[in-house]
Structures are given as C-alpha cells and as structure tokens.
Design a protein around this motif. Structure first.
Motif, PDB file in Angstrom:
ATOM      1  N   PHE A   5      53.729  67.287  56.230  1.00 26.76           N
ATOM      2  CA  PHE A   5      53.278  67.284  53.975  1.00 26.76           C
ATOM      3  C   PHE A   5      54.010  66.090  53.815  1.00 26.76           C
ATOM      4  CE2 PHE A   5      53.610  71.510  55.691  1.00 26.76           C
ATOM      5  CZ  PHE A   5      52.302  71.996  55.774  1.00 26.76           C
ATOM      6  N   SER A   6      54.567  65.305  53.991  1.00 25.44           N
ATOM      7  CA  SER A   6      55.667  64.790  53.532  1.00 25.44           C
ATOM      8  C   SER A   6      53.820  62.623  53.815  1.00 25.44           C
ATOM      9  CB  SER A   6      56.794  63.916  53.892  1.00 25.44           C
ATOM     10  OG  SER A   6      55.997  63.501  55.726  1.00 25.44           O
ATOM     11  N   ASN A   7      52.414  62.918  54.280  1.00 26.23           N
ATOM     12  CA  ASN A   7      51.893  62.731  54.212  1.00 26.23           C
ATOM     13  C   ASN A   7      50.572  62.652  54.482  1.00 26.23           C
ATOM     14  OD1 ASN A   7      50.277  59.905  55.935  1.00 26.23           O
ATOM     15  ND2 ASN A   7      52.214  58.921  56.641  1.00 26.23           N
ATOM     16  N   SER A   8      49.791  62.440  53.710  1.00 19.67           N
ATOM     17  CA  SER A   8      48.755  62.843  53.525  1.00 19.67           C
ATOM     18  C   SER A   8      47.729  62.518  54.511  1.00 19.67           C
ATOM     19  CB  SER A   8      47.922  63.139  51.995  1.00 19.67           C
ATOM     20  OG  SER A   8      47.690  61.291  52.061  1.00 19.67           O
ATOM     21  N   LYS A   9      48.140  61.777  55.421  1.00 17.36           N
ATOM     22  CA  LYS A   9      46.813  61.553  56.480  1.00 17.36           C
ATOM     23  C   LYS A   9      47.081  61.320  57.823  1.00 17.36           C
ATOM     24  CE  LYS A   9      45.894  56.985  59.255  1.00 17.36           C
ATOM     25  NZ  LYS A   9      46.358  55.595  59.882  1.00 17.36           N
ATOM     26  N   GLU A  10      48.607  61.960  58.144  1.00 15.54           N
ATOM     27  CA  GLU A  10      48.530  62.840  59.323  1.00 15.54           C
ATOM     28  C   GLU A  10      48.239  64.314  59.069  1.00 15.54           C
ATOM     29  OE1 GLU A  10      50.162  61.521  61.644  1.00 15.54           O
ATOM     30  OE2 GLU A  10      50.244  59.539  60.899  1.00 15.54           O
ATOM     31  N   LEU A  11      47.772  65.101  57.466  1.00 15.18           N
ATOM     32  CA  LEU A  11      48.021  66.380  57.668  1.00 15.18           C
ATOM     33  C   LEU A  11      46.481  66.358  57.429  1.00 15.18           C
ATOM     34  CD1 LEU A  11      48.037  69.109  56.754  1.00 15.18           C
ATOM     35  CD2 LEU A  11      48.055  68.330  54.317  1.00 15.18           C
ATOM     36  N   LYS A  12      45.936  64.915  57.357  1.00 13.40           N
ATOM     37  CA  LYS A  12      44.133  65.553  57.353  1.00 13.40           C
ATOM     38  C   LYS A  12      44.113  64.765  58.361  1.00 13.40           C
ATOM     39  CE  LYS A  12      43.439  63.359  52.860  1.00 13.40           C
ATOM     40  NZ  LYS A  12      42.478  62.804  52.296  1.00 13.40           N
ATOM     41  N   LYS A  13      44.604  64.782  59.181  1.00 15.77           N
ATOM     42  CA  LYS A  13      45.153  64.388  61.157  1.00 15.77           C
ATOM     43  C   LYS A  13      44.833  65.811  61.719  1.00 15.77           C
ATOM     44  CE  LYS A  13      48.156  62.559  63.916  1.00 15.77           C
ATOM     45  NZ  LYS A  13      48.283  61.097  64.305  1.00 15.77           N
ATOM     46  N   LEU A  14      46.108  66.227  62.147  1.00 15.81           N
ATOM     47  CA  LEU A  14      46.135  67.698  61.982  1.00 15.81           C
ATOM     48  C   LEU A  14      44.918  68.471  61.247  1.00 15.81           C
ATOM     49  CD1 LEU A  14      48.468  69.521  63.210  1.00 15.81           C
ATOM     50  CD2 LEU A  14      49.009  69.766  60.430  1.00 15.81           C
TER      51      LEU A  14
END
Length: 191
Positions: free
Chosen positions: A72-81
């Motif tokens: 929830f602080s990194n859009s790239k990581e959220l997309k990966k999740l």
C-alpha cells in the motif's frame, strides 16, 4: 448466481454479509479465503514467500501487516501481489459458479479491479457509508495505515459519484445498524 458485495473498506460489507447469512443465503468472504490460503505452506503463503521473500512470512502465515505496509506504499509491489492472488480468487469464484445456489460474495477489491471480476457476478451490491464510519472502521482494521491509498489499489469505480450507479444496487449505511439491516432486507426480497 454470484452476487458481489463491495464498497470501501469500513463501509459495512462484513455486517451486510452477516445479515444476509442470517436470512439463510449462502455467503462467502473473499478476505477470509485469502486469510486461509496465507496460512503456512498453503498456496498463497508459498507465492508470497517465493515472490516477496521470507521477510513477509513467518512459521505460521503470511505477515499481512508487513506485506500491507509494502504494497500500500508501492504501486509496483501491489501490482505484483495482484498478479499472484487475483487468479486464485478467480478460480474460487469459478468453483462457486458451478454450484446451483446463489452465493453472496463479500469482495472489497471488486470496485478497484472490476475488469478482473465483473464476468463472475450477475449482480453487484455496493455498500455506501458515511466517511466517519469508514474512517472509524479503517482505524480498527488497519491501525498501521492512516489513510487507505486507493490510488495504488487500482482504478476506483465509486458508483454513487459516477454515472455507473445503474450497474450497482446501492445500499446506504448512513444512519444506524437497524436502518442498515432494513435496507439489506429490502434488497434481499429480489432474490
């Protein structure tokens, strides 16, 4: 038939699902499903461990607080999740579609990822609540977040503020629990 129950975090989706279950309908909580697959050595746990690393799991389950802070602080990581978990959610919905019953599925992510899920649902119930209620419930559910960053979650479709209101059955959670329950029961008369 699958009926989605969605809305912003803290709007009353879980309460709505309990009311519906108490009326004898089949219900499914997608967040509860995610909790189950995040347990040690389940598919969700394995995926998080493999793609995010051992810092995000422990010997019991996925560390949801740590993972939440990251995504929830990194859009790239959220997309990966989302690329990892959304297919598991879709597979679960597909299983339910094969049954001959009506299932009401609580799924907050729907309003952020409508393109990934709309084909599974025949109807969508959107729970709309006062901002004060949502903030109060958010503080209880995720005390480590001051504000839920919807800009990172996906394209937010908020039916009460757009022309897409006709796609949804909007249930207001503005007054009190008694009135909210009445609103839910009124909707259930159509099922």
């Amino acid at each position: 038939m699958l009926v989605c129950i969605t809305g912003e975090i803290g709007s009353g989706k879980s309460t709505a699902l309990k009311i519906i279950k108490n009326q004898g309908f089949h219900t499914f909580n997608m967040d509860g499903y995610i909790h189950r697959i995040y347990r040690w050595n389940k598919i969700g746990y394995q995926l998080i461990n493999k793609h995010f690393g051992s810092n995000y799991v422990n010997n019991v389950q996925v560390d949801r607080i740590r993972l939440g802070k990251l995504v929830f602080s990194n859009s790239k990581e959220l997309k990966k999740l989302n690329r990892l978990i959304i297919p598991l959610m879709q597979a679960q919905l597909q299983k339910m579609l094969k049954k001959s019953d009506i299932f009401f599925v609580e799924m907050g992510i729907y309003m952020h990822q409508r393109a990934a899920f709309s084909k599974y649902f025949q109807k969508v119930i959107f729970i709309d609540a006062k901002k004060t209620l949502k903030n109060k419930n958010l503080a209880k559910k995720m005390p480590y977040l001051r504000k839920f960053p919807t800009s990172f979650v996906g394209k937010l479709e908020y039916p009460t503020k757009t022309r897409n209101r006709t796609k949804y059955i909007v249930v207001e959670n503005y007054k009190n629990l008694k009135k909210f329950k009445e609103n839910i029961l009124e909707i259930l008369q159509n099922f």
